[in-house]
Design a protein around this motif. Structure first.
Motif, mmCIF file in Angstrom:
data_model
loop_
_atom_site.group_PDB
_atom_site.id
_atom_site.type_symbol
_atom_site.label_atom_id
_atom_site.label_comp_id
_atom_site.label_asym_id
_atom_site.label_seq_id
_atom_site.Cartn_x
_atom_site.Cartn_y
_atom_site.Cartn_z
ATOM 1 N N PHE A 1 0.825 -1.206 0.000
ATOM 2 C CA PHE A 1 0.000 0.000 0.000
ATOM 3 C C PHE A 1 0.861 1.259 0.000
ATOM 4 O O PHE A 1 0.627 2.196 -0.791
ATOM 5 N N VAL A 2 1.871 1.295 0.862
ATOM 6 C CA VAL A 2 2.735 2.469 0.955
ATOM 7 C C VAL A 2 3.536 2.656 -0.334
ATOM 8 O O VAL A 2 3.663 3.781 -0.844
ATOM 9 N N LEU A 3 4.068 1.570 -0.879
ATOM 10 C CA LEU A 3 4.843 1.671 -2.114
ATOM 11 C C LEU A 3 3.980 2.170 -3.274
ATOM 12 O O LEU A 3 4.414 3.018 -4.070
ATOM 13 N N VAL A 4 2.768 1.640 -3.378
ATOM 14 C CA VAL A 4 1.868 2.083 -4.444
ATOM 15 C C VAL A 4 1.548 3.566 -4.282
ATOM 16 O O VAL A 4 1.537 4.325 -5.261
ATOM 17 N N ALA A 5 1.309 3.995 -3.041
ATOM 18 C CA ALA A 5 0.988 5.400 -2.801
ATOM 19 C C ALA A 5 2.169 6.314 -3.117
ATOM 20 O O ALA A 5 2.006 7.355 -3.769
ATOM 21 N N VAL A 6 3.345 5.919 -2.678
ATOM 22 C CA VAL A 6 4.531 6.751 -2.897
ATOM 23 C C VAL A 6 4.921 6.787 -4.372
ATOM 24 O O VAL A 6 5.315 7.833 -4.907
#
Length: 300
Positions: A40-45
């Motif tokens: 989730f964090v990687l996709v958002a960043v």
């Protein structure tokens, strides 16, 4: 002199956080939750890199018909939405919006809660009484109702959603820190520090507070899951501001309500993203709570 609190060492001389990390690495539930959160964090960043189109672009608007919304194709892997936006790109940009709101709202609530909890736990007496009655008053109102009321008063914007969710979380953090500090004040290491002549400020800030933040950190992890859900709920109710075609999971659910018969994927996919993301933070938070539980440490 930190004793057996979260920032101290356990009976084997190993730091509590180090032991908790070692426990988490062996916990399948924590690993699954960590993977979900990391994705989730990687996709958002990396949204600008991963998304084929921008969050406001409508590359397929010429293909939209009143009774037909094009489905998956080579150009648009998940199809289009009612406005002609690429659904895959909207979901990716929606992850960034949810992460931003979740983190900022939780930080807002954590900061306010830590301040109130510290004042209540430090001064005690009438200060503690006044703060806890305020906390009780805030907790007496259902969290979503309170968030909706604050967001409606603050105006329809992302900042209003952040403030609304953050305010709802303040009493939770305040009560948790205050209770943890009161429990720590009765420990032997606090009495020993006072007997050595350390001031109350020194004892509180150097020993009691660091040993009291463990449960608060766990709650902050769990609150991220709640923040994602509440942000989507407020946006679904139209309190998040922006255009109907805004790349935000809650707004996407709102826009999909009239298209359920034509393209149910427009509601199913954002709903899955919200549920899976909240599940990831919940699994990590519950695993961290279990790893930091002194009763579990003594059994190992």
């Amino acid at each position: 002199m930190h004793g057996d609190g979260p920032s101290g060492a356990d009976h084997g001389g190993e730091g509590v956080w180090a032991r908790a990390w070692r426990t988490l690495r062996k916990n399948p539930v924590a690993i699954v939750g960590g993977v979900i959160v990391a994705v989730f964090v990687l996709v958002a960043v990396l949204a600008p890199v991963l998304a084929p189109y921008g969050g406001t672009e409508l590359p397929g608007r010429d293909q939209i018909r009143p009774t037909m919304i094009p489905g998956p194709s080579a150009e648009f892997p998940l199809g289009l939405d009612r406005y002609g936006g690429d659904l895959l790109s909207k979901l990716i940009w929606g992850a960034r919006a949810s992460l931003l709101v979740g983190i900022l709202a939780t930080l807002f609530g954590l900061t306010g809660g830590l301040l109130l909890g510290l004042l209540a736990g430090w001064f005690g007496k009438w200060v503690d009484f006044a703060i806890m009655r305020l906390v009780d008053l805030m907790l007496s109102v259902p969290s979503l109702l309170l968030a909706v009321s604050i967001a409606a008063i603050a105006g329809q914007s992302s900042m209003a959603v952040i403030v609304a969710i953050g305010v709802v979380q303040i009493p939770i953090f305040a009560r948790l820190l205050r209770g943890s500090m009161l429990a720590q004040k009765g420990q032997d290491y606090v009495l020993a520090a006072s007997a050595l002549g350390l001031t109350r400020r020194s004892v509180t800030m150097s020993h009691v507070l660091p040993n009291s933040v463990g449960p608060v950190i766990v709650q902050a992890t769990l609150s991220l899951a709640t923040a994602v859900i509440e942000a989507a709920a407020l946006s679904f109710l139209g309190l998040g501001g922006g255009e109907p075609s805004t790349a935000e999971w809650g707004r996407m659910l709102t826009a999909a309500q009239q298209e359920l018969a034509v393209a149910p994927r427009l509601a199913i996919l954002p709903g899955i993203c919200i549920a899976v993301t909240a599940l990831g933070f919940t699994l990590v938070g519950e695993s961290l709570r279990e790893a930091l539980d002194p009763r579990n440490r003594t059994r190992r």
